[in-house]
Design an enzyme around this catalytic site. Structure first.
Site, PDB file in Angstrom:
ATOM      1  N   GLY A 258       0.856  -1.187   0.000  1.00  0.00           N
ATOM      2  CA  GLY A 258       0.000   0.000   0.000  1.00  0.00           C
ATOM      3  C   GLY A 258       0.882   1.223   0.000  1.00  0.00           C
ATOM      4  N   CYS A 261       3.096   5.475  -2.571  1.00  0.00           N
ATOM      5  CA  CYS A 261       3.964   5.386  -3.751  1.00  0.00           C
ATOM      6  C   CYS A 261       3.694   4.181  -4.642  1.00  0.00           C
ATOM      7  CB  CYS A 261       5.420   5.404  -3.314  1.00  0.00           C
ATOM      8  SG  CYS A 261       5.873   6.989  -2.604  1.00  0.00           S
TER       9      CYS A 261
HETATM   10  N1  LIG Z   1       6.077   9.577   0.576  1.00  0.00           N
HETATM   11  C1  LIG Z   1       7.118   8.896   0.112  1.00  0.00           C
HETATM   12  O1  LIG Z   1       7.601   7.939   0.734  1.00  0.00           O
HETATM   13  C2  LIG Z   1       7.751   9.277  -1.209  1.00  0.00           C
HETATM   14  C3  LIG Z   1       9.007   8.742  -1.529  1.00  0.00           C
HETATM   15  C4  LIG Z   1       9.585   9.097  -2.733  1.00  0.00           C
HETATM   16  C5  LIG Z   1       8.926   9.963  -3.607  1.00  0.00           C
HETATM   17  N2  LIG Z   1       7.699  10.445  -3.286  1.00  0.00           N
HETATM   18  C6  LIG Z   1       7.059  11.390  -4.225  1.00  0.00           C
HETATM   19  O2  LIG Z   1       7.264  12.715  -3.740  1.00  0.00           O
HETATM   20  C7  LIG Z   1       6.130  13.544  -4.032  1.00  0.00           C
HETATM   21  C8  LIG Z   1       5.586  14.127  -2.737  1.00  0.00           C
HETATM   22  O3  LIG Z   1       5.139  13.063  -1.928  1.00  0.00           O
HETATM   23  P1  LIG Z   1       4.751  13.232  -0.387  1.00  0.00           P
HETATM   24  O4  LIG Z   1       4.441  11.886   0.124  1.00  0.00           O
HETATM   25  O5  LIG Z   1       5.783  14.062   0.307  1.00  0.00           O
HETATM   26  O6  LIG Z   1       3.414  14.109  -0.566  1.00  0.00           O
HETATM   27  P2  LIG Z   1       2.461  14.682   0.564  1.00  0.00           P
HETATM   28  O7  LIG Z   1       1.110  14.577   0.023  1.00  0.00           O
HETATM   29  O8  LIG Z   1       2.812  14.066   1.882  1.00  0.00           O
HETATM   30  O9  LIG Z   1       2.879  16.222   0.663  1.00  0.00           O
HETATM   31  C9  LIG Z   1       2.691  17.156  -0.361  1.00  0.00           C
HETATM   32  C10 LIG Z   1       2.637  18.538   0.274  1.00  0.00           C
HETATM   33  O10 LIG Z   1       2.567  19.506  -0.781  1.00  0.00           O
HETATM   34  C11 LIG Z   1       1.690  20.547  -0.361  1.00  0.00           C
HETATM   35  N3  LIG Z   1       1.237  21.308  -1.522  1.00  0.00           N
HETATM   36  C12 LIG Z   1       0.278  20.991  -2.422  1.00  0.00           C
HETATM   37  N4  LIG Z   1       0.183  21.970  -3.345  1.00  0.00           N
HETATM   38  C13 LIG Z   1       1.095  22.922  -3.019  1.00  0.00           C
HETATM   39  C14 LIG Z   1       1.469  24.164  -3.595  1.00  0.00           C
HETATM   40  N5  LIG Z   1       0.887  24.630  -4.684  1.00  0.00           N
HETATM   41  N6  LIG Z   1       2.432  24.866  -2.980  1.00  0.00           N
HETATM   42  C15 LIG Z   1       3.031  24.404  -1.857  1.00  0.00           C
HETATM   43  N7  LIG Z   1       2.719  23.233  -1.285  1.00  0.00           N
HETATM   44  C16 LIG Z   1       1.769  22.494  -1.856  1.00  0.00           C
HETATM   45  C17 LIG Z   1       0.604  19.824   0.386  1.00  0.00           C
HETATM   46  O11 LIG Z   1      -0.114  20.707   1.231  1.00  0.00           O
HETATM   47  C18 LIG Z   1       1.416  18.777   1.167  1.00  0.00           C
HETATM   48  O12 LIG Z   1       1.833  19.287   2.421  1.00  0.00           O
HETATM   49  C19 LIG Z   1       5.156  12.629  -4.783  1.00  0.00           C
HETATM   50  O13 LIG Z   1       5.376  12.756  -6.157  1.00  0.00           O
HETATM   51  C20 LIG Z   1       5.562  11.239  -4.316  1.00  0.00           C
HETATM   52  O14 LIG Z   1       5.235  10.246  -5.268  1.00  0.00           O
HETATM   53  C21 LIG Z   1       7.103  10.139  -2.088  1.00  0.00           C
END
Ligand SMILES: NC(=O)c1ccc[n+]([C@@H]2O[C@H](COP(=O)([O-])OP(=O)(O)OC[C@H]3O[C@@H](n4cnc5c(N)ncnc54)[C@H](O)[C@@H]3O)[C@@H](O)[C@H]2O)c1
Length: 437
Positions: A258, A261
């Protein structure tokens, strides 16, 4: 170096905090004003082991600040990281509206040379689209870099501070030097910084997640087949995992993957294939098998209660999609709970970190307890969905005393079969013989 990180989720906050830890001055930006206000007050918005110490230290030493004001944050920044959501769109492709929206704003705001780094997981060709979006309004030079993130929730700080590798897709010599300088403190043990073109960097991230999801899913299918033919998946796992070509990690069977990602990235890569007229057969199967796997314990549970769950009280241990995180996105536990509720069962749940998030999602449709054993009092069965350490060696005698009947459905194969048999439990796990008391 001055850095702005846009988006302060699991990736942005870890990225910002870890860059601050190595002496950079970091401003983190988010549109969620309540979250920013909480962080300004020193409150960390997520549970991620060891992040709190770094977070507090860098705030108090003035290297880590938070704002909702994008223009203010990027004004002095040399490097701007985009750590924005890329959720699945309706057709399964990655929704790039957050990334491209911010790129458009940046084009209007920047007044001097910036390196704009995409850390979000994005389809091949996104760097070019971000370049076009910034370039539509920018009056100054800028470079776009693709720097996918490989951190694992639960180990994010360690993964960021000591990465196996850093992947940087970059075609500008100027930006490459900046990225090298920024990442040098993290690769002192010789772990590589792999420079490549932007497209290859973008695909590397999807290929990594798709491979890992496939490895888990393959093992889940082997486990399901073990049950059919009377083999023990634990023994098979050890038998194949000791082959160095296969490796022992990511071979533990369970109730599916789950998180934020794997599900969306497998889906997005599959969709990217379709857009190119390319059928990713293997990914189609991975998604199908994983979908079934999330609720694979439901049928044996239903059968145990002779097809009627009305009024049956089921305790659930573990709600987060994996241990050491409070993240519940696509958590198998939630799929299982939904099926239980639909069938008329009552659910009482415990999770060490994720209960607030689940309350926010499904509220009081289920009950919650503060201690794992309390969930068992008066319950007819226990279902284990997440392998938190605290569940690994519980007081079995007390468990049996509290449960109406000593019945456990274990989606993470935490317990030894012989031991469960000796203790008198009816115990169903994944890919191993069922124990019937
Ligand atoms: N979570 C993981 O383990 C992980 C690992 C590697 C890569 N990623 C990738 O990294 C990216 C981010 O993932 P995440 O889990 O950190 O996301 P998340 O949803 O936890 O956080 C995203 C943040 O961006 C903010 N946001 C949205 N629109 C915005 C804007 N216009 N300006 C400023 N802030 C804004 C949201 O409020 C939120 O706090 C995704 O593409 C994900 O696939 C995630």
């Amino acid at each position: 170096m001055n850095i702005a990180v846009i988006g302060t989720g699991y990736v942005g906050l870890v990225t910002g905090t870890c860059f601050a830890e190595t002496g950079n001055s970091v401003v983190c930006v988010d549109i969620d004003a309540a979250k920013v206000a909480a962080m300004q007050a020193g409150k960390i918005p997520i549970y991620e082991p060891h992040l709190d110490v770094l977070f507090e230290r860098n705030i108090s030493e003035g290297r880590l600040t938070f704002t909702t004001d994008l223009a203010e944050a990027v004004e002095k920044a040399h490097v701007i990281f985009l750590a924005l959501p890329t959720p699945p769109g309706e057709d399964g492709s990655a929704d790039l509206s957050y990334v491209l929206g911010v790129a458009d704003e940046l084009g209007r705001i920047i007044r001097d040379y910036k390196v704009i780094v995409d850390k979000s997981t994005v389809p091949v060709g996104t760097a070019e689209r971000v370049h076009a979006a910034v370039g539509a309004h920018a009056q100054v030079a800028f470079d776009i870099v693709s720097n996918p993130e490989f951190l694992r929730e639960g180990y994010a700080v360690d993964d960021f501070m000591k990465p196996d590798r850093v992947v940087i897709g970059c075609s500008s010599e100027r930006a490459r030097k900046v990225m090298e300088e920024l990442y040098r403190p993290f690769v002192r043990q010789g772990n590589p910084i792999l420079f490549m073109d932007e497209r290859s960097a973008e695909l590397t991230k999807y290929a990594a997640n798709a491979f890992l999801a496939t490895k888990i899913t393959f093992m889940n299918e082997i486990a399901n087949f073990c049950e059919r033919v009377g083999a023990d998946v634990d023994l098979v796992r050890r038998g194949i995992g000791s082959d160095t070509r296969i490796g022992s990690r990511f071979l533990f069977p369970g109730i599916g993957y789950g998180g934020s990602c794997f599900p969306k990235d497998v889906q997005a890569l599959h969709r990217s294939g379709k857009e190119q007229g390319f059928d990713f057969h293997i990914l189609g199967s991975v998604m199908e098998v994983n979908e079934r796997q999330k609720t694979i314990l439901f049928e044996p549970l239903l059968a145990h209660f002779k097809g009627n769950l009305s009024g049956v009280r089921v305790a659930v241990w573990g709600l987060a999609f994996k241990p050491e995180t409070d993240d519940i996105r696509e958590a198998p536990a939630l799929y299982m709970i939904e099926k239980l509720l639909e069938a008329g069962a009552e659910v009482v749940a415990f999770d060490p970190e994720a209960m607030d998030n689940v309350r926010g999602r499904i509220g009081d449709r289920i009950a919650y307890t503060d201690r794992p054993l309390d969930a068992l009092t008066g319950a007819d069965a226990l279902v284990i969905c997440t392998e938190w350490q605290v569940f690994r060696n519980p007081d079995f005698t007390e468990m049996a005393r509290r449960l109406n009947q000593p019945v456990v459905f274990d989606g993470r194969n935490l317990y030894d079969l012989d031991r469960m048999q000796e203790l008198g439990f009816t115990y169903t796990s994944i890919g191993r013989r069922p124990i019937v008391a």
